[in-house]
Design a protein around this motif. Structure first.
Motif, PDB file in Angstrom:
ATOM      1  N   ASN A 170      86.070  29.001  69.761  1.00  0.00           N
ATOM      2  CA  ASN A 170      84.648  28.756  69.498  1.00  0.00           C
ATOM      3  C   ASN A 170      84.431  27.264  69.262  1.00  0.00           C
ATOM      4  N   PRO A 171      83.489  26.640  69.958  1.00  0.00           N
ATOM      5  CA  PRO A 171      83.216  25.236  69.679  1.00  0.00           C
ATOM      6  C   PRO A 171      82.636  25.048  68.277  1.00  0.00           C
ATOM      7  N   THR A 172      82.953  23.926  67.658  1.00  0.00           N
ATOM      8  CA  THR A 172      82.417  23.618  66.333  1.00  0.00           C
ATOM      9  C   THR A 172      80.938  23.267  66.438  1.00  0.00           C
ATOM     10  N   ALA A 173      80.271  23.253  65.301  1.00  0.00           N
ATOM     11  CA  ALA A 173      78.865  22.846  65.282  1.00  0.00           C
ATOM     12  C   ALA A 173      78.717  21.425  65.813  1.00  0.00           C
ATOM     13  N   SER A 174      79.630  20.545  65.426  1.00  0.00           N
ATOM     14  CA  SER A 174      79.583  19.167  65.890  1.00  0.00           C
ATOM     15  C   SER A 174      79.727  19.093  67.406  1.00  0.00           C
ATOM     16  N   ARG A 175      80.650  19.876  67.940  1.00  0.00           N
ATOM     17  CA  ARG A 175      80.861  19.876  69.383  1.00  0.00           C
ATOM     18  C   ARG A 175      79.631  20.448  70.103  1.00  0.00           C
ATOM     19  N   CYS A 176      79.023  21.470  69.529  1.00  0.00           N
ATOM     20  CA  CYS A 176      77.824  22.048  70.147  1.00  0.00           C
ATOM     21  C   CYS A 176      76.704  21.031  70.231  1.00  0.00           C
ATOM     22  N   PHE A 177      76.509  20.271  69.169  1.00  0.00           N
ATOM     23  CA  PHE A 177      75.467  19.241  69.202  1.00  0.00           C
ATOM     24  C   PHE A 177      75.774  18.208  70.271  1.00  0.00           C
ATOM     25  N   ASP A 178      77.028  17.776  70.330  1.00  0.00           N
ATOM     26  CA  ASP A 178      77.418  16.778  71.330  1.00  0.00           C
ATOM     27  C   ASP A 178      77.243  17.322  72.746  1.00  0.00           C
ATOM     28  N   ILE A 179      77.535  18.601  72.949  1.00  0.00           N
ATOM     29  CA  ILE A 179      77.324  19.214  74.263  1.00  0.00           C
ATOM     30  C   ILE A 179      75.843  19.156  74.630  1.00  0.00           C
ATOM     31  N   ARG A 185      74.981  28.486  67.012  1.00  0.00           N
ATOM     32  CA  ARG A 185      75.534  27.413  67.844  1.00  0.00           C
ATOM     33  C   ARG A 185      74.629  27.098  69.036  1.00  0.00           C
ATOM     34  N   ASN A 186      73.982  28.108  69.595  1.00  0.00           N
ATOM     35  CA  ASN A 186      73.086  27.870  70.733  1.00  0.00           C
ATOM     36  C   ASN A 186      71.907  26.990  70.328  1.00  0.00           C
ATOM     37  N   TRP A 187      71.402  27.209  69.117  1.00  0.00           N
ATOM     38  CA  TRP A 187      70.308  26.381  68.610  1.00  0.00           C
ATOM     39  C   TRP A 187      70.782  24.951  68.342  1.00  0.00           C
ATOM     40  N   ILE A 224      82.988  26.870  77.099  1.00  0.00           N
ATOM     41  CA  ILE A 224      81.679  26.555  77.670  1.00  0.00           C
ATOM     42  C   ILE A 224      81.769  26.701  79.176  1.00  0.00           C
ATOM     43  N   SER A 225      80.758  27.311  79.766  1.00  0.00           N
ATOM     44  CA  SER A 225      80.726  27.479  81.213  1.00  0.00           C
ATOM     45  C   SER A 225      79.309  27.235  81.711  1.00  0.00           C
ATOM     46  N   ILE A 226      79.209  26.642  82.897  1.00  0.00           N
ATOM     47  CA  ILE A 226      77.928  26.409  83.561  1.00  0.00           C
ATOM     48  C   ILE A 226      77.900  27.260  84.825  1.00  0.00           C
ATOM     49  N   TYR A 227      76.839  28.031  84.988  1.00  0.00           N
ATOM     50  CA  TYR A 227      76.725  28.878  86.166  1.00  0.00           C
ATOM     51  C   TYR A 227      75.961  28.129  87.253  1.00  0.00           C
ATOM     52  N   ARG A 228      76.548  28.061  88.458  1.00  0.00           N
ATOM     53  CA  ARG A 228      75.958  27.305  89.559  1.00  0.00           C
ATOM     54  C   ARG A 228      75.707  28.178  90.787  1.00  0.00           C
TER      55      ARG A 228
END
Length: 331
Positions: free
Chosen positions: A217-226, A292-294, A111-115
């Motif tokens: 790849n992050p898991t579905a659970s991790r994606c929701f938590d993110i 995962r994005n959804w 995961i990356s955030i662009y700033r």
């Protein structure tokens, strides 16, 4: 505080740029595809699927149906574009995936955030190694016909990064695109600019998930938590802005798994956290990984209600290759 006032989910498939009469280009690509993934995570070729499943979707994949499906999809995009314009957000936080565009195998964060101050698009070199039928006009639909530049949201992005770190989510960051001829932003973000933001000039805050490429790849659970952590981090920011959270990509492809897609969509609409978190890694391979994005979006918009949704199963070949096109608005 930064307030999430709108959620949007949208597919960004090439067929959303092509006319219906041109969808046969993708059907021909499907027939050559040796890397199709089932919901069980098995990698098969098109010919393997013909042998295993037969050609049960002959009627649904009749090219005569494609123009009507294209018109339906265009209408759905018009609906979400109108919802975005009506909401007038100050910032668009777009959760998308990167496919060898800004990042490569030599540097591939989960995961990356662009700033950065500017979101710079990558110019797609031609001919494309796989999509040989594409031209400069096609890539303009993804804002990838030249190194286009759009405003970023660096102050809010830095608050988001700090907020995620505070919640135990370690993220990579990037603050510039120093060499857009080599690495820059790609289709998941360019599609939003070109199709949904024609009348809305606001900054974008890109969140990049590695949906596609194992092993991180992050898991579905991790994606929701993110997604949930994104909402908390924004709420803690002192910057007073309205934020639209947009999931770019999906749903299932390059095999259209209609029943699975509808289950995922319903779980997002019902805020069924358990169902979303239990989606297995094996079901989120290749193009279907963009679900995962959804899921991450769903984690961020738990306080919003679904006011519009549309699902269009597209079967491009008799064996069932294609895509599940998804569109939704949460307010």
């Amino acid at each position: 505080m930064a307030r999430i006032t709108l959620g949007i989910g949208t597919s960004h498939s090439p067929i959303l740029i092509l006319d219906g009469e041109q969808w046969e280009y993708r059907a021909k690509d499907d027939r050559r595809n040796k890397s199709l993934y089932t919901l069980e995570g098995a990698k098969v070729s098109y010919d393997d699927l013909v042998a295993q499943r037969g050609e049960r979707y002959a009627a649904e994949s009749d090219p005569a149906r494609f123009p009507a499906l294209a018109a339906q999809a265009e209408g759905a995009l018009d609906r979400i574009e109108a919802a975005l314009l009506e909401a007038r957000p100050d910032v668009l936080l777009v959760i998308g995936d990167d496919q060898d565009e800004l990042f490569g195998y030599d540097n591939l964060p989960a995961i990356s955030i662009y700033r950065g101050e500017e979101v710079v698009m990558k110019e797609q070199a031609l001919p494309h190694p796989r999509l040989t039928w594409t031209d400069r006009d096609f890539w303009a639909g993804y804002a990838m016909d030249m190194p286009r530049r759009f405003p970023g949201a660096p102050r809010l992005a830095e608050d988001l990064i700090r907020g995620l770190i505070h919640q135990g989510i370690d993220v990579a960051t990037s603050n510039a695109v120093p060499d857009p001829e080599r690495r820059a932003f790609g289709h998941a973000y360019g599609f939003i600019y070109q199709r949904l933001m024609k009348k809305l000039q606001v900054p974008m805050l890109p969140v990049l998930l590695n949906t596609y490429f194992p092993p991180n790849n992050p898991t579905a659970s991790r994606c929701f938590d993110i997604g949930s952590a994104i909402a908390h981090a924004l709420a803690a920011s002192p910057i007073d802005v309205r934020v639209a959270v947009i999931a770019s990509g999906g749903l299932s492809h390059f095999l259209c798994e209609e029943a699975f897609d509808r289950q995922v969509f319903e779980a997002i609409k019902r805020h069924d956290v358990r169902a979303l978190k239990q989606i297995p890694q094996e079901a989120l391979c290749s193009g279907s990984s963009e679900i995962r994005n959804w899921i991450a979006m769903a984690g961020a918009i738990g306080h919003l209600d679904c006011v519009y949704d549309e699902y269009i199963p597209v079967y491009r070949t008799p064996v069932g290759t294609g895509i599940g096109l998804g569109f939704g608005v949460w307010r």
